[in-house]
Design a protein around this motif. Structure first.
Motif, PDB file in Angstrom:
ATOM      1  N   ILE A   9       0.834  -1.200   0.000  1.00  0.00           N
ATOM      2  CA  ILE A   9       0.000   0.000   0.000  1.00  0.00           C
ATOM      3  C   ILE A   9       0.867   1.248   0.000  1.00  0.00           C
ATOM      4  CG2 ILE A   9      -1.682   1.325   1.346  1.00  0.00           C
ATOM      5  CD1 ILE A   9      -2.734  -1.400   2.392  1.00  0.00           C
ATOM      6  N   ASP A  10       1.857   1.274   0.887  1.00  0.00           N
ATOM      7  CA  ASP A  10       2.738   2.450   0.989  1.00  0.00           C
ATOM      8  C   ASP A  10       3.517   2.677  -0.301  1.00  0.00           C
ATOM      9  OD1 ASP A  10       1.819   2.756   3.559  1.00  0.00           O
ATOM     10  OD2 ASP A  10       3.604   1.924   4.533  1.00  0.00           O
ATOM     11  N   GLY A  11       3.807   1.600  -1.027  1.00  0.00           N
ATOM     12  CA  GLY A  11       4.548   1.715  -2.282  1.00  0.00           C
ATOM     13  C   GLY A  11       3.688   2.014  -3.492  1.00  0.00           C
ATOM     14  N   GLY A  12       2.381   2.153  -3.288  1.00  0.00           N
ATOM     15  CA  GLY A  12       1.482   2.482  -4.391  1.00  0.00           C
ATOM     16  C   GLY A  12       1.190   1.339  -5.332  1.00  0.00           C
ATOM     17  N   PHE A  13       1.389   0.109  -4.862  1.00  0.00           N
ATOM     18  CA  PHE A  13       1.237  -1.046  -5.748  1.00  0.00           C
ATOM     19  C   PHE A  13      -0.174  -1.166  -6.320  1.00  0.00           C
ATOM     20  CE2 PHE A  13      -0.210  -5.474  -6.114  1.00  0.00           C
ATOM     21  CZ  PHE A  13       0.650  -5.953  -7.080  1.00  0.00           C
ATOM     22  N   PHE A  14      -1.198  -0.859  -5.528  1.00  0.00           N
ATOM     23  CA  PHE A  14      -2.566  -1.162  -5.922  1.00  0.00           C
ATOM     24  C   PHE A  14      -3.189  -0.126  -6.845  1.00  0.00           C
ATOM     25  CE2 PHE A  14      -2.013  -3.330  -1.839  1.00  0.00           C
ATOM     26  CZ  PHE A  14      -2.400  -4.615  -2.182  1.00  0.00           C
ATOM     27  N   GLY A  15      -2.598   1.063  -6.935  1.00  0.00           N
ATOM     28  CA  GLY A  15      -3.317   2.143  -7.590  1.00  0.00           C
ATOM     29  C   GLY A  15      -4.465   2.564  -6.697  1.00  0.00           C
ATOM     30  N   ARG A  16      -5.656   2.708  -7.259  1.00  0.00           N
ATOM     31  CA  ARG A  16      -6.833   3.016  -6.430  1.00  0.00           C
ATOM     32  C   ARG A  16      -7.411   1.707  -5.911  1.00  0.00           C
ATOM     33  NH1 ARG A  16     -12.321   3.625  -7.666  1.00  0.00           N
ATOM     34  NH2 ARG A  16     -11.851   3.507  -9.915  1.00  0.00           N
ATOM     35  N   ILE A  17      -7.507   1.596  -4.583  1.00  0.00           N
ATOM     36  CA  ILE A  17      -8.032   0.371  -3.987  1.00  0.00           C
ATOM     37  C   ILE A  17      -9.544   0.345  -4.141  1.00  0.00           C
ATOM     38  CG2 ILE A  17      -8.345  -0.899  -1.824  1.00  0.00           C
ATOM     39  CD1 ILE A  17      -5.557   0.005  -1.012  1.00  0.00           C
ATOM     40  N   LEU A  18     -10.041  -0.760  -4.675  1.00  0.00           N
ATOM     41  CA  LEU A  18     -11.463  -0.904  -4.963  1.00  0.00           C
ATOM     42  C   LEU A  18     -12.204  -1.664  -3.867  1.00  0.00           C
ATOM     43  CD1 LEU A  18     -11.071  -1.981  -8.697  1.00  0.00           C
ATOM     44  CD2 LEU A  18     -11.360   0.344  -7.798  1.00  0.00           C
ATOM     45  N   SER A  19     -11.617  -2.779  -3.428  1.00  0.00           N
ATOM     46  CA  SER A  19     -12.342  -3.637  -2.488  1.00  0.00           C
ATOM     47  C   SER A  19     -11.387  -4.479  -1.665  1.00  0.00           C
ATOM     48  CB  SER A  19     -13.323  -4.549  -3.235  1.00  0.00           C
ATOM     49  OG  SER A  19     -12.612  -5.441  -4.071  1.00  0.00           O
ATOM     50  N   ILE A  20     -11.898  -4.896  -0.521  1.00  0.00           N
ATOM     51  CA  ILE A  20     -11.186  -5.808   0.379  1.00  0.00           C
ATOM     52  C   ILE A  20     -12.149  -6.926   0.735  1.00  0.00           C
ATOM     53  CG2 ILE A  20     -10.026  -6.064   2.606  1.00  0.00           C
ATOM     54  CD1 ILE A  20     -10.553  -2.574   1.362  1.00  0.00           C
ATOM     55  N   ARG A  21     -11.717  -8.165   0.579  1.00  0.00           N
ATOM     56  CA  ARG A  21     -12.546  -9.307   0.954  1.00  0.00           C
ATOM     57  C   ARG A  21     -11.786 -10.145   1.964  1.00  0.00           C
ATOM     58  NH1 ARG A  21     -13.542  -8.875  -4.428  1.00  0.00           N
ATOM     59  NH2 ARG A  21     -12.131 -10.543  -5.053  1.00  0.00           N
ATOM     60  N   GLY A  22     -12.372 -10.295   3.131  1.00  0.00           N
ATOM     61  CA  GLY A  22     -11.723 -11.039   4.202  1.00  0.00           C
ATOM     62  C   GLY A  22     -12.480 -12.303   4.558  1.00  0.00           C
ATOM     63  N   GLU A  23     -11.735 -13.364   4.831  1.00  0.00           N
ATOM     64  CA  GLU A  23     -12.304 -14.617   5.313  1.00  0.00           C
ATOM     65  C   GLU A  23     -11.550 -15.021   6.568  1.00  0.00           C
ATOM     66  OE1 GLU A  23     -14.802 -16.565   4.421  1.00  0.00           O
ATOM     67  OE2 GLU A  23     -15.423 -15.541   2.566  1.00  0.00           O
ATOM     68  N   PHE A  24     -12.299 -15.146   7.662  1.00  0.00           N
ATOM     69  CA  PHE A  24     -11.685 -15.566   8.927  1.00  0.00           C
ATOM     70  C   PHE A  24     -12.520 -16.671   9.550  1.00  0.00           C
ATOM     71  CE2 PHE A  24     -12.162 -15.506  13.524  1.00  0.00           C
ATOM     72  CZ  PHE A  24     -10.877 -15.826  13.921  1.00  0.00           C
ATOM     73  N   GLY A  25     -11.836 -17.634  10.153  1.00  0.00           N
ATOM     74  CA  GLY A  25     -12.553 -18.594  10.973  1.00  0.00           C
ATOM     75  C   GLY A  25     -12.096 -20.022  10.775  1.00  0.00           C
ATOM     76  N   TYR A  26     -12.693 -20.893  11.552  1.00  0.00           N
ATOM     77  CA  TYR A  26     -12.361 -22.307  11.550  1.00  0.00           C
ATOM     78  C   TYR A  26     -13.468 -23.024  12.319  1.00  0.00           C
ATOM     79  CZ  TYR A  26     -10.446 -20.503  15.937  1.00  0.00           C
ATOM     80  OH  TYR A  26     -10.285 -19.840  17.138  1.00  0.00           O
ATOM     81  N   TRP A  27     -13.456 -24.339  12.265  1.00  0.00           N
ATOM     82  CA  TRP A  27     -14.477 -25.101  12.966  1.00  0.00           C
ATOM     83  C   TRP A  27     -14.075 -25.255  14.429  1.00  0.00           C
ATOM     84  CZ3 TRP A  27     -19.176 -26.535  11.246  1.00  0.00           C
ATOM     85  CH2 TRP A  27     -19.931 -27.349  12.102  1.00  0.00           C
ATOM     86  N   VAL A  28     -14.880 -24.689  15.317  1.00  0.00           N
ATOM     87  CA  VAL A  28     -14.686 -24.890  16.752  1.00  0.00           C
ATOM     88  C   VAL A  28     -15.592 -26.039  17.171  1.00  0.00           C
ATOM     89  CG1 VAL A  28     -14.896 -23.890  19.049  1.00  0.00           C
ATOM     90  CG2 VAL A  28     -14.096 -22.476  17.133  1.00  0.00           C
ATOM     91  N   PHE A  29     -15.000 -27.093  17.664  1.00  0.00           N
ATOM     92  CA  PHE A  29     -15.778 -28.278  17.998  1.00  0.00           C
ATOM     93  C   PHE A  29     -16.782 -27.982  19.109  1.00  0.00           C
ATOM     94  CE2 PHE A  29     -12.373 -30.261  15.638  1.00  0.00           C
ATOM     95  CZ  PHE A  29     -13.054 -31.250  14.944  1.00  0.00           C
ATOM     96  N   GLU A  30     -17.909 -28.650  19.019  1.00  0.00           N
ATOM     97  CA  GLU A  30     -19.013 -28.385  19.933  1.00  0.00           C
ATOM     98  C   GLU A  30     -18.691 -28.766  21.370  1.00  0.00           C
ATOM     99  OE1 GLU A  30     -20.861 -29.666  15.930  1.00  0.00           O
ATOM    100  OE2 GLU A  30     -19.020 -30.006  17.078  1.00  0.00           O
ATOM    101  N   GLY A  31     -17.745 -29.686  21.561  1.00  0.00           N
ATOM    102  CA  GLY A  31     -17.347 -30.070  22.911  1.00  0.00           C
ATOM    103  C   GLY A  31     -17.918 -31.381  23.380  1.00  0.00           C
ATOM    104  N   ASP A  32     -18.731 -32.037  22.552  1.00  0.00           N
ATOM    105  CA  ASP A  32     -19.299 -33.314  22.983  1.00  0.00           C
ATOM    106  C   ASP A  32     -18.356 -34.476  22.680  1.00  0.00           C
ATOM    107  OD1 ASP A  32     -19.701 -32.869  20.292  1.00  0.00           O
ATOM    108  OD2 ASP A  32     -21.748 -33.667  20.229  1.00  0.00           O
ATOM    109  N   TRP A  33     -18.063 -34.672  21.399  1.00  0.00           N
ATOM    110  CA  TRP A  33     -17.184 -35.803  21.071  1.00  0.00           C
ATOM    111  C   TRP A  33     -15.741 -35.377  20.838  1.00  0.00           C
ATOM    112  CZ3 TRP A  33     -15.075 -37.034  16.056  1.00  0.00           C
ATOM    113  CH2 TRP A  33     -15.350 -36.078  15.073  1.00  0.00           C
ATOM    114  N   GLN A  34     -15.496 -34.094  20.680  1.00  0.00           N
ATOM    115  CA  GLN A  34     -14.129 -33.572  20.680  1.00  0.00           C
ATOM    116  C   GLN A  34     -14.125 -32.268  21.474  1.00  0.00           C
ATOM    117  OE1 GLN A  34     -11.303 -33.743  17.496  1.00  0.00           O
ATOM    118  NE2 GLN A  34     -12.763 -34.774  16.147  1.00  0.00           N
ATOM    119  N   GLU A  35     -13.062 -32.057  22.236  1.00  0.00           N
ATOM    120  CA  GLU A  35     -12.966 -30.880  23.092  1.00  0.00           C
ATOM    121  C   GLU A  35     -12.952 -29.602  22.259  1.00  0.00           C
ATOM    122  OE1 GLU A  35      -9.879 -29.051  26.474  1.00  0.00           O
ATOM    123  OE2 GLU A  35      -9.572 -31.041  25.614  1.00  0.00           O
TER     124      GLU A  35
END
Length: 385
Positions: free
Chosen positions: A157-183
């Motif tokens: 970003i600081d180096g101007g690589f993107f030109g004009r930034i249009l959009s950001i798409r983020g994906e975060f997360g993972y499967w947290v087990f329910e706690g019954d058959w796996q902790e």
């Protein structure tokens, strides 16, 4: 060199983040490297005071890491009354944090805390006002800014690589087990709204500072939350109703016109290179950044895909991207921010990740929940003290 010992009350170090990232990988790591050189002939030596509710657990940690057993306490008030303690750090559950920080401010301690800083915007702003009025230094953990992948992204970003930034798409997360058959990998309070749980409260403060620092202030938010897993099992193997959101789907409008879309979920199985990834698309190029890695595709090297579902792809889209080199040594992000905070307190170095910045994260979480409940897009007003 003169060694200066700094006594730090660390409240909540028996929890996952308080122990792993803040005690072991930050404070003890600074001690292992011989302290922190402040650049003026002074080496700062952090001396943690382990504070919490379970004395036996605190004593076990002190013994495990060769810390003075006298530096263990279940009496927060007594620790705060000790004039040799200069910094108060809080990694407790959110519901207990606000009152403890108020006490620490009243005792004249410098404040460094995990987020969210409070359960609501009014409380978060009050903490910032109280801290400023007391004339103390204060900081909020904003660790993702110091991740190698996002540091590389900022370099682009600081180096101007993107030109004009249009959009950001983020994906975060993972499967947290329910706690019954796996902790389960996360404490059960995370899934009870009455205990301050929920992925919006946990993650929207992160998304606020990442977006604010890298791309621009969040101007509006539209969110949809869900509790995909309605029943889980607690640490005693007892079933309980999950009353907090475990997934959130947010759209954020930013200053400058870019649009960010970020999905956060504890009920998703990972099919990406890292647990969190951000794709940034601009007029001149794109990048995909994770915790450690960052890949780019410049305008001049962008292929020309043609939609044709009748024939299989003969190439790998991922192979058409280029890895961004490290070009630097990256330290643990939590440790790096601790060192900056120490330099702010003891060498008056600039530092802007303060309680007001923390309040912006609380504000975005609060508005995200309101947006979902009302089914509307909400403006995010600028806040100031």
């Amino acid at each position: 060199m003169t060694r200066k010992t700094v006594r730090i009350a660390m409240n909540g170090v028996t929890g996952r983040m308080g122990y792993r990232q803040h005690l072991v990988r930050s404070i003890l790591a600074i001690r292992e490297q011989g302290g922190l050189d402040l650049g003026d002939g002074t080496v700062l030596w952090p001396e943690p005071i382990l504070v919490g509710r379970r004395e036996h657990a605190l004593k076990a940690l002190a013994e495990q890491h060769g810390l003075d057993p006298a530096n263990v306490s279940t009496d927060v008030d007594a620790v705060l009354a000790d004039p040799t303690v200069e910094i108060y750090f809080d990694a407790q559950v959110t519901s207990a944090r606000e009152e403890a920080i108020k006490k620490a401010i009243a005792a004249g301690k410098h404040i460094y805390t995990e987020k969210p800083t409070a359960t609501g915007l009014d409380g978060a702003l009050e903490l910032a006002r109280l801290a400023n009025a007391a004339g103390i230094k204060h900081g909020v953990v904003q660790d993702k800014l110091f991740l190698p992948g996002l540091l590389k992204l900022k370099r682009l970003i600081d180096g101007g690589f993107f030109g004009r930034i249009l959009s950001i798409r983020g994906e975060f997360g993972y499967w947290v087990f329910e706690g019954d058959w796996q902790e389960a990998q996360r404490p059960s309070w995370n899934y009870r709204a009455e205990d301050g749980g929920g992925i919006v409260v946990d993650m929207f403060p992160h998304w606020e500072y990442v977006l604010h620092e890298l791309f621009g202030r969040v101007k509006s938010v539209q969110a949809l939350t869900a509790t995909h897993i309605p029943q889980r099992w607690d640490e005693q193997d007892k079933p309980y109703d999950a009353t907090a959101d475990d997934a959130a789907y947010g759209i954020f409008e930013l200053d400058g016109g870019a649009i960010a879309q970020i999905n956060s979920s504890w009920a998703v199985r990972v099919n990406r290179d890292e647990l969190v990834e951000f794709q940034v698309d601009g007029t001149e190029g794109s990048a995909v950044a994770g915790l450690r890695n960052c890949r780019v595709q410049h305008r001049s090297a962008t292929p020309k895909p043609v939609w044709n579902p009748d024939i299989p792809a003969t190439y790998s889209f991922r192979d058409q991207w280029q890895e961004v080199p490290d070009n630097a040594e990256f330290d643990n992000g939590f440790k790096a921010q601790w060192e900056l905070f120490f330099k702010h307190v003891y060498a008056d170095a600039p530092y802007h990740w303060d309680l007001l910045a923390g309040a912006r994260g609380v504000q975005l979480a609060e508005l995200g929940l309101k947006s979902s409940a009302e089914g509307v897009r909400l403006d995010v007003p600028e806040i100031q003290l």
